[in-house]
Design a protein around this motif. Structure first.
Motif, PDB file in Angstrom:
ATOM      1  N   MET A 193       0.843  -1.200   0.000  1.00 17.00           N
ATOM      2  CA  MET A 193       0.000   0.000   0.000  1.00 17.00           C
ATOM      3  C   MET A 193       0.876   1.246   0.000  1.00 17.00           C
ATOM      4  O   MET A 193       1.869   1.317   0.716  1.00 17.00           O
ATOM      5  N   ASP A 194       0.498   2.204  -0.840  1.00 27.91           N
ATOM      6  CA  ASP A 194       1.250   3.457  -0.887  1.00 27.91           C
ATOM      7  C   ASP A 194       0.337   4.566  -1.403  1.00 27.91           C
ATOM      8  O   ASP A 194      -0.719   4.305  -1.987  1.00 27.91           O
ATOM      9  N   VAL A 195       0.767   5.793  -1.185  1.00 26.31           N
ATOM     10  CA  VAL A 195       0.026   6.967  -1.641  1.00 26.31           C
ATOM     11  C   VAL A 195       0.957   7.824  -2.495  1.00 26.31           C
ATOM     12  O   VAL A 195       2.099   8.080  -2.108  1.00 26.31           O
ATOM     13  N   THR A 196       0.490   8.216  -3.649  1.00 28.74           N
ATOM     14  CA  THR A 196       1.236   9.159  -4.480  1.00 28.74           C
ATOM     15  C   THR A 196       0.327  10.350  -4.772  1.00 28.74           C
ATOM     16  O   THR A 196      -0.762  10.462  -4.207  1.00 28.74           O
ATOM     17  N   ASP A 197       0.764  11.248  -5.632  1.00 28.42           N
ATOM     18  CA  ASP A 197      -0.089  12.389  -5.961  1.00 28.42           C
ATOM     19  C   ASP A 197       0.021  12.721  -7.439  1.00 28.42           C
ATOM     20  O   ASP A 197       0.922  12.251  -8.133  1.00 28.42           O
ATOM     21  N   ALA A 198      -0.928  13.489  -7.911  1.00 24.03           N
ATOM     22  CA  ALA A 198      -0.931  13.995  -9.287  1.00 24.03           C
ATOM     23  C   ALA A 198      -1.276  15.475  -9.220  1.00 24.03           C
ATOM     24  O   ALA A 198      -2.255  15.855  -8.567  1.00 24.03           O
ATOM     25  N   TYR A 199      -0.469  16.304  -9.857  1.00 27.14           N
ATOM     26  CA  TYR A 199      -0.712  17.746  -9.765  1.00 27.14           C
ATOM     27  C   TYR A 199      -1.248  18.296 -11.081  1.00 27.14           C
ATOM     28  O   TYR A 199      -1.174  17.656 -12.135  1.00 27.14           O
ATOM     29  N   PHE A 200      -1.794  19.476 -11.007  1.00 27.30           N
ATOM     30  CA  PHE A 200      -2.435  20.115 -12.153  1.00 27.30           C
ATOM     31  C   PHE A 200      -1.693  21.390 -12.522  1.00 27.30           C
ATOM     32  O   PHE A 200      -1.179  22.087 -11.648  1.00 27.30           O
ATOM     33  N   GLU A 201      -1.653  21.670 -13.794  1.00 30.64           N
ATOM     34  CA  GLU A 201      -1.181  22.976 -14.272  1.00 30.64           C
ATOM     35  C   GLU A 201      -2.398  23.888 -14.307  1.00 30.64           C
ATOM     36  O   GLU A 201      -3.146  23.926 -15.270  1.00 30.64           O
ATOM     37  N   ARG A 203      -5.828  25.278 -11.723  1.00 28.78           N
ATOM     38  CA  ARG A 203      -6.569  25.034 -10.477  1.00 28.78           C
ATOM     39  C   ARG A 203      -6.887  23.572 -10.262  1.00 28.78           C
ATOM     40  O   ARG A 203      -6.869  23.075  -9.149  1.00 28.78           O
ATOM     41  N   GLY A 204      -7.230  22.852 -11.332  1.00 27.29           N
ATOM     42  CA  GLY A 204      -7.513  21.438 -11.195  1.00 27.29           C
ATOM     43  C   GLY A 204      -8.935  21.149 -10.757  1.00 27.29           C
ATOM     44  O   GLY A 204      -9.820  21.996 -10.846  1.00 27.29           O
ATOM     45  N   SER A 205      -9.156  19.942 -10.251  1.00 30.86           N
ATOM     46  CA  SER A 205     -10.494  19.485  -9.883  1.00 30.86           C
ATOM     47  C   SER A 205     -10.909  20.043  -8.522  1.00 30.86           C
ATOM     48  O   SER A 205     -10.140  20.735  -7.846  1.00 30.86           O
ATOM     49  N   GLU A 206     -12.131  19.702  -8.106  1.00 32.46           N
ATOM     50  CA  GLU A 206     -12.647  20.172  -6.820  1.00 32.46           C
ATOM     51  C   GLU A 206     -11.848  19.608  -5.655  1.00 32.46           C
ATOM     52  O   GLU A 206     -11.771  20.222  -4.592  1.00 32.46           O
ATOM     53  N   MET A 207     -11.261  18.427  -5.827  1.00 35.00           N
ATOM     54  CA  MET A 207     -10.488  17.812  -4.744  1.00 35.00           C
ATOM     55  C   MET A 207      -9.052  18.334  -4.680  1.00 35.00           C
ATOM     56  O   MET A 207      -8.326  18.007  -3.747  1.00 35.00           O
ATOM     57  N   ALA A 208      -8.641  19.118  -5.668  1.00 31.69           N
ATOM     58  CA  ALA A 208      -7.257  19.603  -5.695  1.00 31.69           C
ATOM     59  C   ALA A 208      -7.013  20.608  -4.572  1.00 31.69           C
ATOM     60  O   ALA A 208      -7.841  21.479  -4.307  1.00 31.69           O
ATOM     61  N   ARG A 209      -5.877  20.468  -3.920  1.00 37.56           N
ATOM     62  CA  ARG A 209      -5.477  21.372  -2.847  1.00 37.56           C
ATOM     63  C   ARG A 209      -4.043  21.822  -3.100  1.00 37.56           C
ATOM     64  O   ARG A 209      -3.213  21.053  -3.576  1.00 37.56           O
ATOM     65  N   LYS A 210      -3.746  23.038  -2.758  1.00 41.02           N
ATOM     66  CA  LYS A 210      -2.395  23.566  -2.949  1.00 41.02           C
ATOM     67  C   LYS A 210      -1.471  22.959  -1.888  1.00 41.02           C
ATOM     68  O   LYS A 210      -1.765  22.986  -0.692  1.00 41.02           O
ATOM     69  N   GLY A 211      -0.369  22.407  -2.334  1.00 35.78           N
ATOM     70  CA  GLY A 211       0.563  21.800  -1.387  1.00 35.78           C
ATOM     71  C   GLY A 211       1.808  21.306  -2.092  1.00 35.78           C
ATOM     72  O   GLY A 211       1.954  21.430  -3.315  1.00 35.78           O
ATOM     73  N   LYS A 212       2.706  20.730  -1.312  1.00 32.23           N
ATOM     74  CA  LYS A 212       3.973  20.234  -1.837  1.00 32.23           C
ATOM     75  C   LYS A 212       3.788  18.824  -2.376  1.00 32.23           C
ATOM     76  O   LYS A 212       3.329  17.930  -1.670  1.00 32.23           O
ATOM     77  N   THR A 213       4.149  18.619  -3.635  1.00 31.77           N
ATOM     78  CA  THR A 213       4.006  17.302  -4.248  1.00 31.77           C
ATOM     79  C   THR A 213       5.176  16.414  -3.845  1.00 31.77           C
ATOM     80  O   THR A 213       6.140  16.860  -3.210  1.00 31.77           O
ATOM     81  N   LYS A 214       5.101  15.133  -4.230  1.00 32.40           N
ATOM     82  CA  LYS A 214       6.184  14.198  -3.956  1.00 32.40           C
ATOM     83  C   LYS A 214       7.485  14.638  -4.640  1.00 32.40           C
ATOM     84  O   LYS A 214       8.577  14.259  -4.211  1.00 32.40           O
ATOM     85  N   GLU A 215       7.342  15.414  -5.711  1.00 35.08           N
ATOM     86  CA  GLU A 215       8.516  15.899  -6.444  1.00 35.08           C
ATOM     87  C   GLU A 215       9.046  17.209  -5.889  1.00 35.08           C
ATOM     88  O   GLU A 215       9.999  17.772  -6.424  1.00 35.08           O
ATOM     89  N   GLY A 216       8.395  17.721  -4.833  1.00 33.87           N
ATOM     90  CA  GLY A 216       8.870  18.946  -4.206  1.00 33.87           C
ATOM     91  C   GLY A 216       8.327  20.216  -4.821  1.00 33.87           C
ATOM     92  O   GLY A 216       8.827  21.306  -4.520  1.00 33.87           O
ATOM     93  N   ARG A 217       7.315  20.126  -5.672  1.00 35.21           N
ATOM     94  CA  ARG A 217       6.730  21.314  -6.283  1.00 35.21           C
ATOM     95  C   ARG A 217       5.480  21.730  -5.512  1.00 35.21           C
ATOM     96  O   ARG A 217       4.760  20.883  -4.968  1.00 35.21           O
ATOM     97  N   TYR A 218       5.195  23.021  -5.489  1.00 31.13           N
ATOM     98  CA  TYR A 218       3.983  23.519  -4.859  1.00 31.13           C
ATOM     99  C   TYR A 218       2.924  23.704  -5.940  1.00 31.13           C
ATOM    100  O   TYR A 218       2.998  24.624  -6.761  1.00 31.13           O
ATOM    101  N   LYS A 219       1.967  22.790  -5.972  1.00 29.50           N
ATOM    102  CA  LYS A 219       0.953  22.765  -7.017  1.00 29.50           C
ATOM    103  C   LYS A 219      -0.399  22.393  -6.402  1.00 29.50           C
ATOM    104  O   LYS A 219      -0.496  21.902  -5.282  1.00 29.50           O
ATOM    105  N   TYR A 220      -1.465  22.626  -7.182  1.00 28.98           N
ATOM    106  CA  TYR A 220      -2.749  22.054  -6.829  1.00 28.98           C
ATOM    107  C   TYR A 220      -2.688  20.573  -7.176  1.00 28.98           C
ATOM    108  O   TYR A 220      -2.383  20.204  -8.310  1.00 28.98           O
ATOM    109  N   LYS A 221      -2.996  19.724  -6.201  1.00 27.82           N
ATOM    110  CA  LYS A 221      -2.799  18.287  -6.408  1.00 27.82           C
ATOM    111  C   LYS A 221      -3.911  17.473  -5.746  1.00 27.82           C
ATOM    112  O   LYS A 221      -4.641  17.968  -4.884  1.00 27.82           O
TER     113      LYS A 221
END
Length: 449
Positions: A193-201, A203-221
């Motif tokens: 079991m693991d958790v990853t993320d997908a970010y948007f260029e 605003r993204g979807s309704e569930m997207a929140r601004k934060g630090k991705t696994k790659e270290g970028r600050y994006k809506y994910k």
């Protein structure tokens, strides 16, 4: 020159027929004889007849080759992608995934079934990932229309979106069936079991929140959780808001799979997100067998044998920042080796501490599916037994028409509601004793067993 056949006895006692190209000649003593010019191997009756016809035509000076001007000319107007989609389609069919979807999704009078649409989208994701619009442009450039028997014009934007909506409605049912389906290949040895993320260029979807991705970028994910077996086959997955922490997300899945036939006592491998004392206490209380990694700040709560103190005297030179020069690295390496650690790689040292342990205080809470508890004195299995009685009462009074409706109202899965209510299998007498605290604290998993 002529074609003849000979029969050779084989090991099974039968005979195998071989064809030979032979010619007649006279020996030195004047006697007629035959000699083999070439062995043609095993040929069908048609192939032997063709050889004989060609030899006869040659003897009569006739041609058996089709004149070049009689050969029809073909113009190649399009190359279709075949091999990659053929392999993907065969894999799809070998798992009978269309039958699985057809059993869950009702299609009436449609020119292209939902299962065919999802199959085509899956093939595109495998070989040429892209948007839903690009999928409609890609489909006619492949051999899929011929292999699936569906014309390209039917695979349109409206049908794609409608099929995806139908798929989303049965996603939970698909997950319930996949684990059982995989068991046909044998029981699971391990779950991962693991958790990853997908970010948007954007605003993204309704569930997207601004934060630090696994790659270290600050994006809506958004966060994506996956539970799979040792072969990588998915048995549970969820798309979650981008601000949901890994630990609570994974604990929610554990609640869902408890009691599933394919889960049983199969150990689950987590990353260090589940390595906190609080989470380990939760796993222990649930009776889950697991492997995870301890977070660095908590190592000291298990053992004081880690030789981290030997590095306290190492000073970084001014201006170095976090990067040490070769001389400093040599000093660090020397001190670590003297402390009894072993060098595995240039920057990796290990030390076997044997088996160490610690005590845990189990907090009786459900951070993923919080519910109102009328009696704060109830803990563990007793708390959930009380909740099961509440669920039963609400269903009996007709407040909710089904467990699914109840689950949706309180914000947990239908499977979780069923597992909680399974505690009602205890006799009324035993239920009363558990709720009165006669047996002390009993975990939910233990009570269910």
């Amino acid at each position: 020159m002529f074609v003849r056949t000979v029969r050779v006895k084989n090991r099974s006692g039968g005979y195998t027929r071989y064809a030979q190209l032979a010619e007649s000649y006279r020996r030195a003593d004047g006697m007629p004889a035959n000699r083999v010019i070439a062995s043609l191997g095993k040929l069908s009756d048609l192939e032997i007849a063709n050889f004989r016809a060609a030899i006869e035509a040659s003897k009569e000076g006739k041609a058996v080759v089709v004149p070049e001007e009689a050969i029809p000319r073909f113009e190649i107007i399009q190359n279709l992608s075949f091999l990659d989609v053929a392999v993907g389609l065969e894999l799809w069919r070998s798992w009978h995934l269309s039958e699985l979807l057809d059993g869950l999704i009702e299609d009436k009078g449609t020119a292209m079934s939902t299962s065919d649409v999802i199959c085509a989208l899956t093939m595109q994701r495998l070989v040429e990932p892209g948007s839903k619009l690009s999928a409609q442009r890609w489909y006619p450039r492949t051999a899929l229309p011929e292999m699936m028997g569906v014309e390209p014009k039917i695979f349109n934007n409206t049908r794609v979106h409608r099929s995806l909506e139908k798929l989303s409605k049965v996603e939970e049912k698909i997950q319930d069936k996949l684990g059982t389906k995989y068991l046909s290949q044998g029981a699971f040895s391990t779950l991962f079991m693991d958790v990853t993320d997908a970010y948007f260029e954007g605003r993204g979807s309704e569930m997207a929140r601004k934060g630090k991705t696994k790659e270290g970028r600050y994006k809506y994910k958004v966060n994506i959780l996956l539970l799979c077996n040792e072969k990588g086959y998915p048995v549970r997955w969820k798309t979650l808001p981008g601000d949901v922490q890994d630990g609570p997300a994974m604990r929610g899945i554990i609640d869902e799979i408890q009691g599933e036939s394919w889960a049983g006592n199969v150990p689950i491998v987590f990353d260090r997100a589940m390595g906190t004392a609080k989470t380990i206490g939760y796993l222990w209380d649930k009776g889950v067998r697991f492997v995870t990694a301890c977070k660095r700040p908590e190592i000291a709560s298990y053992t004081d044998k880690m030789p981290g103190a030997v590095l306290a005297s190492v000073k970084m030179r001014e201006g170095q920042g976090d990067r040490a020069d070769a001389k400093t690295l040599e000093t660090i390496s020397s001190k670590i080796l003297q402390a009894g650690m072993q060098k595995v790689e240039d920057t990796l040292y290990v030390k076997d501490l044997g088996v160490v342990g610690r005590k845990f205080m189990v907090e009786n809470e459900d951070p993923v599916t919080p519910l109102d508890i009328p009696d704060g004195s109830l803990e563990g299995g007793a708390m959930w037994l009380s909740k099961a009685r509440e669920f039963e009462a609400m269903l009996d009074k007709g407040k909710f028409t089904s467990k699914a409706a109840l689950a949706k109202h309180i914000g947990i899965s239908r499977t979780r509601v069923s597992k909680v209510m399974s505690l009602l299998g205890l006799s009324k007498d035993l239920q009363g004793k558990v709720l009165s605290g006669k047996y002390g604290y009993i975990g939910e998993a233990e009570l269910r067993r």
